[in-house]
Scaffold this motif. Structure first.
Motif, PDB file in Angstrom:
ATOM      1  N   VAL A 407       0.832  -1.202   0.000  1.00  0.00           N
ATOM      2  CA  VAL A 407       0.000   0.000   0.000  1.00  0.00           C
ATOM      3  C   VAL A 407       0.863   1.246   0.000  1.00  0.00           C
ATOM      4  O   VAL A 407       0.560   2.239  -0.668  1.00  0.00           O
ATOM      5  CB  VAL A 407      -0.940  -0.014   1.224  1.00  0.00           C
ATOM      6  CG1 VAL A 407      -1.878   1.173   1.188  1.00  0.00           C
ATOM      7  CG2 VAL A 407      -1.736  -1.303   1.261  1.00  0.00           C
ATOM      8  N   THR A 408       1.965   1.231   0.737  1.00  0.00           N
ATOM      9  CA  THR A 408       2.857   2.389   0.789  1.00  0.00           C
ATOM     10  C   THR A 408       3.407   2.723  -0.585  1.00  0.00           C
ATOM     11  O   THR A 408       3.483   3.898  -0.976  1.00  0.00           O
ATOM     12  CB  THR A 408       4.016   2.119   1.765  1.00  0.00           C
ATOM     13  OG1 THR A 408       3.484   1.820   3.052  1.00  0.00           O
ATOM     14  CG2 THR A 408       4.930   3.319   1.863  1.00  0.00           C
ATOM     15  N   MET A 409       3.789   1.720  -1.343  1.00  0.00           N
ATOM     16  CA  MET A 409       4.442   1.948  -2.629  1.00  0.00           C
ATOM     17  C   MET A 409       3.461   2.061  -3.782  1.00  0.00           C
ATOM     18  O   MET A 409       3.847   2.576  -4.841  1.00  0.00           O
ATOM     19  CB  MET A 409       5.427   0.806  -2.897  1.00  0.00           C
ATOM     20  CG  MET A 409       6.483   0.648  -1.819  1.00  0.00           C
ATOM     21  SD  MET A 409       7.574  -0.766  -2.074  1.00  0.00           S
ATOM     22  CE  MET A 409       8.520  -0.204  -3.489  1.00  0.00           C
ATOM     23  N   ALA A 410       2.214   1.612  -3.605  1.00  0.00           N
ATOM     24  CA  ALA A 410       1.303   1.567  -4.759  1.00  0.00           C
ATOM     25  C   ALA A 410       0.053   2.402  -4.602  1.00  0.00           C
ATOM     26  O   ALA A 410      -0.586   2.719  -5.609  1.00  0.00           O
ATOM     27  CB  ALA A 410       0.894   0.115  -5.037  1.00  0.00           C
ATOM     28  N   ALA A 411      -0.337   2.765  -3.375  1.00  0.00           N
ATOM     29  CA  ALA A 411      -1.610   3.469  -3.181  1.00  0.00           C
ATOM     30  C   ALA A 411      -1.443   4.914  -2.753  1.00  0.00           C
ATOM     31  O   ALA A 411      -2.409   5.673  -2.775  1.00  0.00           O
ATOM     32  CB  ALA A 411      -2.471   2.730  -2.154  1.00  0.00           C
ATOM     33  N   GLY A 412      -0.248   5.324  -2.346  1.00  0.00           N
ATOM     34  CA  GLY A 412      -0.040   6.705  -1.943  1.00  0.00           C
ATOM     35  C   GLY A 412      -0.172   6.892  -0.443  1.00  0.00           C
ATOM     36  O   GLY A 412      -0.331   5.935   0.324  1.00  0.00           O
ATOM     37  N   THR A 429      -2.210   0.843   8.514  1.00  0.00           N
ATOM     38  CA  THR A 429      -0.834   0.406   8.724  1.00  0.00           C
ATOM     39  C   THR A 429       0.166   1.385   8.123  1.00  0.00           C
ATOM     40  O   THR A 429       1.230   1.626   8.699  1.00  0.00           O
ATOM     41  CB  THR A 429      -0.628  -0.984   8.113  1.00  0.00           C
ATOM     42  OG1 THR A 429      -1.043  -0.972   6.732  1.00  0.00           O
ATOM     43  CG2 THR A 429      -1.446  -2.020   8.852  1.00  0.00           C
ATOM     44  N   VAL A 430      -0.149   1.956   6.976  1.00  0.00           N
ATOM     45  CA  VAL A 430       0.749   2.927   6.347  1.00  0.00           C
ATOM     46  C   VAL A 430       0.895   4.158   7.232  1.00  0.00           C
ATOM     47  O   VAL A 430       2.007   4.693   7.414  1.00  0.00           O
ATOM     48  CB  VAL A 430       0.231   3.316   4.954  1.00  0.00           C
ATOM     49  CG1 VAL A 430       1.043   4.473   4.381  1.00  0.00           C
ATOM     50  CG2 VAL A 430       0.290   2.121   4.020  1.00  0.00           C
ATOM     51  N   GLN A 431      -0.184   4.616   7.813  1.00  0.00           N
ATOM     52  CA  GLN A 431      -0.115   5.784   8.681  1.00  0.00           C
ATOM     53  C   GLN A 431       0.663   5.479   9.957  1.00  0.00           C
ATOM     54  O   GLN A 431       1.377   6.345  10.469  1.00  0.00           O
ATOM     55  CB  GLN A 431      -1.521   6.267   9.016  1.00  0.00           C
ATOM     56  CG  GLN A 431      -2.207   6.992   7.883  1.00  0.00           C
ATOM     57  CD  GLN A 431      -1.428   8.223   7.443  1.00  0.00           C
ATOM     58  OE1 GLN A 431      -1.092   9.087   8.244  1.00  0.00           O
ATOM     59  NE2 GLN A 431      -1.137   8.295   6.155  1.00  0.00           N
ATOM     60  N   ILE A 432       0.561   4.272  10.470  1.00  0.00           N
ATOM     61  CA  ILE A 432       1.348   3.905  11.650  1.00  0.00           C
ATOM     62  C   ILE A 432       2.836   3.998  11.338  1.00  0.00           C
ATOM     63  O   ILE A 432       3.627   4.552  12.116  1.00  0.00           O
ATOM     64  CB  ILE A 432       0.969   2.490  12.124  1.00  0.00           C
ATOM     65  CG1 ILE A 432      -0.460   2.483  12.679  1.00  0.00           C
ATOM     66  CG2 ILE A 432       1.937   1.996  13.186  1.00  0.00           C
ATOM     67  CD1 ILE A 432      -0.965   1.108  13.052  1.00  0.00           C
ATOM     68  N   VAL A 433       3.234   3.462  10.190  1.00  0.00           N
ATOM     69  CA  VAL A 433       4.643   3.530   9.790  1.00  0.00           C
ATOM     70  C   VAL A 433       5.068   4.983   9.588  1.00  0.00           C
ATOM     71  O   VAL A 433       6.150   5.396  10.023  1.00  0.00           O
ATOM     72  CB  VAL A 433       4.865   2.714   8.504  1.00  0.00           C
ATOM     73  CG1 VAL A 433       6.272   2.933   7.975  1.00  0.00           C
ATOM     74  CG2 VAL A 433       4.630   1.240   8.762  1.00  0.00           C
ATOM     75  N   THR A 434       4.224   5.782   8.942  1.00  0.00           N
ATOM     76  CA  THR A 434       4.569   7.183   8.688  1.00  0.00           C
ATOM     77  C   THR A 434       4.732   7.961   9.989  1.00  0.00           C
ATOM     78  O   THR A 434       5.667   8.757  10.135  1.00  0.00           O
ATOM     79  CB  THR A 434       3.472   7.834   7.828  1.00  0.00           C
ATOM     80  OG1 THR A 434       3.316   7.087   6.619  1.00  0.00           O
ATOM     81  CG2 THR A 434       3.844   9.262   7.491  1.00  0.00           C
ATOM     82  N   LEU A 435       3.843   7.733  10.941  1.00  0.00           N
ATOM     83  CA  LEU A 435       3.890   8.485  12.190  1.00  0.00           C
ATOM     84  C   LEU A 435       5.081   8.101  13.060  1.00  0.00           C
ATOM     85  O   LEU A 435       5.563   8.917  13.846  1.00  0.00           O
ATOM     86  CB  LEU A 435       2.594   8.252  12.979  1.00  0.00           C
ATOM     87  CG  LEU A 435       1.327   8.859  12.366  1.00  0.00           C
ATOM     88  CD1 LEU A 435       0.096   8.311  13.074  1.00  0.00           C
ATOM     89  CD2 LEU A 435       1.356  10.378  12.462  1.00  0.00           C
ATOM     90  N   LEU A 436       5.565   6.874  12.934  1.00  0.00           N
ATOM     91  CA  LEU A 436       6.648   6.401  13.794  1.00  0.00           C
ATOM     92  C   LEU A 436       7.987   6.349  13.080  1.00  0.00           C
ATOM     93  O   LEU A 436       8.945   5.789  13.621  1.00  0.00           O
ATOM     94  CB  LEU A 436       6.314   5.016  14.348  1.00  0.00           C
ATOM     95  CG  LEU A 436       5.068   4.933  15.229  1.00  0.00           C
ATOM     96  CD1 LEU A 436       4.879   3.519  15.745  1.00  0.00           C
ATOM     97  CD2 LEU A 436       5.161   5.905  16.395  1.00  0.00           C
ATOM     98  N   THR A 437       8.093   6.912  11.889  1.00  0.00           N
ATOM     99  CA  THR A 437       9.356   6.924  11.152  1.00  0.00           C
ATOM    100  C   THR A 437      10.253   8.027  11.688  1.00  0.00           C
ATOM    101  O   THR A 437       9.822   9.166  11.863  1.00  0.00           O
ATOM    102  CB  THR A 437       9.114   7.139   9.659  1.00  0.00           C
ATOM    103  OG1 THR A 437       8.297   6.077   9.152  1.00  0.00           O
ATOM    104  CG2 THR A 437      10.433   7.155   8.895  1.00  0.00           C
ATOM    105  N   GLY A 438      11.523   7.690  11.921  1.00  0.00           N
ATOM    106  CA  GLY A 438      12.469   8.674  12.415  1.00  0.00           C
ATOM    107  C   GLY A 438      12.457   8.768  13.928  1.00  0.00           C
ATOM    108  O   GLY A 438      11.794   8.003  14.633  1.00  0.00           O
ATOM    109  N   ASP A 439      13.242   9.730  14.454  1.00  0.00           N
ATOM    110  CA  ASP A 439      13.299   9.958  15.898  1.00  0.00           C
ATOM    111  C   ASP A 439      12.024  10.647  16.345  1.00  0.00           C
ATOM    112  O   ASP A 439      11.681  11.720  15.860  1.00  0.00           O
ATOM    113  CB  ASP A 439      14.513  10.819  16.254  1.00  0.00           C
ATOM    114  CG  ASP A 439      15.827  10.117  15.912  1.00  0.00           C
ATOM    115  OD1 ASP A 439      15.831   8.879  15.931  1.00  0.00           O
ATOM    116  OD2 ASP A 439      16.816  10.810  15.622  1.00  0.00           O
ATOM    117  N   GLN A 440      11.340  10.018  17.288  1.00  0.00           N
ATOM    118  CA  GLN A 440      10.051  10.547  17.738  1.00  0.00           C
ATOM    119  C   GLN A 440      10.046  10.699  19.249  1.00  0.00           C
ATOM    120  O   GLN A 440      10.672   9.925  19.976  1.00  0.00           O
ATOM    121  CB  GLN A 440       8.908   9.606  17.312  1.00  0.00           C
ATOM    122  CG  GLN A 440       8.795   9.387  15.819  1.00  0.00           C
ATOM    123  CD  GLN A 440       8.300  10.612  15.084  1.00  0.00           C
ATOM    124  OE1 GLN A 440       7.750  11.526  15.682  1.00  0.00           O
ATOM    125  NE2 GLN A 440       8.507  10.640  13.789  1.00  0.00           N
TER     126      GLN A 440
END
Length: 480
Positions: A407-412, A429-440
């Motif tokens: 979904v991350t690579m194909a749906a935006g 699931t994509v939003q979970i990964v986006t929100l927790l990417t990097g130093d948080q």
């Protein structure tokens, strides 16, 4: 490296203990295995377990927690020049000390004057403490191994119930693994619930579950639009459901028909060849499916819809044509189709096993009544296997709901409340990964919203799995 060498020597010592225990048992029995309570290998295994298992556990615990002991001993006495630093600077100081003591490179922080002298002193202390702790653990493990061997060997005799003791060790290991699995699951659930509770203290659960705007960013100024963020997760749920629905529309018929053909119509040679090839798809990493979706399926779909739009342009459907000509690579349709391809072996393998579990007597009875193979499959086999097939479909739905990379690579990444498969969407699931990417920092609703999404996803997938298990348990007895 030292830990692995120690484990290797411990394995050799355990092997020697095995041979010694086995030999002692045979010696006490006068060389006759008939006089032994258990087989000779059980006596050897008993001695090897006492010689190796406790010491190996001690070495592993030392490898896991020895560093914390070393850090605590090193930081017990802090020079005044170090104690005057801020807590963050002190953490960096001691991290650099351990890095230099271990032969690694330190950070870019410069140490001058008294701080440099304290740094050099602490590096020497760290090397001394690290060596002391390391060799103390090795020495203690050696004593434990030798003590276990000396404890086990005198017990070995012809009347000794070695098999019972060895099986007791095995049962203890199995119980420990089961408890560890349960505690790990419990820890995951409790941590998820705790962080979600912190999130729902800042954001209303009603607004989260039924809100239609998802913009979790927190503005820097109060006069900015959506300064408090918007945490309505309905667009995420809609995107997840849309992609999952498309995936199941692909995987369910293809996987089910493949299972019917392989189990009921294909000959043995064809089945033994095609079934493993079909299941190879289950071993392909999801990121590879994501590449396939982004580089192959997406451009093909875009060219297809752009071509249709070009043919319709200038006619009565010009509005639709203009929209189709603007379709891009990323869309829910691409993600759903590729995810459906990924789920085909999942559905096919489970359905095939369920269909094969239908008793042959039901088929024979149908044939005896004059039914054809097609009628038997449609009116006897599939109804008998339907509960299991439905459970397999629900498990596939759970797998589709939890998919991320495709979904991350194909749906935006755009959160849209839409049912249009040609639009870009995002999922939970994509939003979970986006929100927790990097130093948080886990102190803002933006970051904590990932745990609210995770808890919702956990509840949904758990409910689907429970429903699937209940369907199997309710109807399975009728066809045993």
């Amino acid at each position: 490296m030292l830990t692995w060498l120690s484990l290797l020597f411990l394995a050799l010592f355990s092997s020697a203990a095995f041979m010694a225990g086995r030999g002692r048992a045979l010696k006490t029995a006068g060389g006759s295995t008939a006089r032994l309570h258990s087989l000779p290998n059980y006596y050897g295994a008993y001695a090897a377990l006492w010689a190796g298992a406790p010491a190996a556990l001690l070495l592993l615990l030392g490898a896991m927690f020895g560093g914390r002991v070393e850090d605590a001993a090193l930081q017990a006495q802090r020079p005044p020049v170090v104690a005057a630093l801020s807590p963050d600077r002190q953490d960096v100081f001691f991290s650099d000390v351990q890095a230099v003591a271990s032969g690694q490179s330190a950070s870019d922080v410069a140490y001058d004057g008294q701080l440099k002298a304290a740094f050099d002193t602490k590096v020497a202390d760290a090397r001394r403490i690290n060596g002391l702790v390391r060799y103390a653990i090795l020495g203690l493990a050696g004593l434990v191994a030798l003590g276990g061997f000396l404890l086990a060997i005198p017990r070995v005799g012809a009347e000794f119930r070695a098999r019972n003791r060895v099986e007791g060790w095995i049962a203890g290991v199995l119980i420990a693994c089961s408890v560890a699995a349960v505690l790990t699951t419990l820890g995951i659930v409790l941590s998820l619930i705790w962080e979600s509770w912190r999130f729902f203290q800042s954001v209303s659960p009603i607004g989260f579950l039924f809100g239609t705007e998802w913009a979790p960013q927190i503005a820097m100024r109060a006069d900015q639009v959506a300064s408090s963020g918007a945490f309505g997760a309905v667009p995420l749920f809609a995107g997840t459901f849309l992609v999952m629905l498309i995936a199941m529309l692909v995987a369910a018929p293809v996987g089910l028909y493949s299972a019917i053909y392989l189990s009921e119509y294909a000959n043995r040679g064809f089945r033994s060849t095609v079934k493993p090839l079909l299941e190879i798809l289950a071993g392909v990493p999801t990121v590879v499916y994501g590449f396939f979706a982004a580089l192959t399926v997406g451009p093909l779909f875009r060219a297809f819809f752009n071509g249709i739009g070009a043919k319709l342009a200038g006619g009565p459907l010009d509005g639709l044509a203009q929209y189709l000509m603007q379709v891009q690579n990323q869309m829910a349709l691409v993600a759903g189709v590729v995810m459906g391809i990924m789920l085909i072996p999942f559905v096919s393998s489970l359905s095939d096993d369920i269909i094969n579990s239908v008793p042959q007597s039901l088929r024979d009875g149908s044939y005896a009544m004059g039914a054809t193979k097609s009628e038997t499959v449609k009116k006897v086999v599939l109804p008998a296997a339907l509960p299991g097939i439905m459970a397999a479909m629900l498990l596939a739905v759970s797998r589709a709901v939890g998919e991320t990379m495709i979904v991350t690579m194909a749906a935006g990444l755009q959160a849209k409340l839409t049912a249009n498969p040609l639009d870009t969407v995002t999922t939970v699931t994509v939003q979970i990964v986006t929100l927790l990417t990097g130093d948080q920092e886990f102190d803002s609703p933006k970051t904590l919203s990932a745990f609210g999404l995770g808890l919702t996803l956990f509840v949904v997938t758990l409910g689907l799995n429970i429903i699937a298990l209940r369907i199997v348990q309710k109807y399975r007895e009728q066809y045993d």
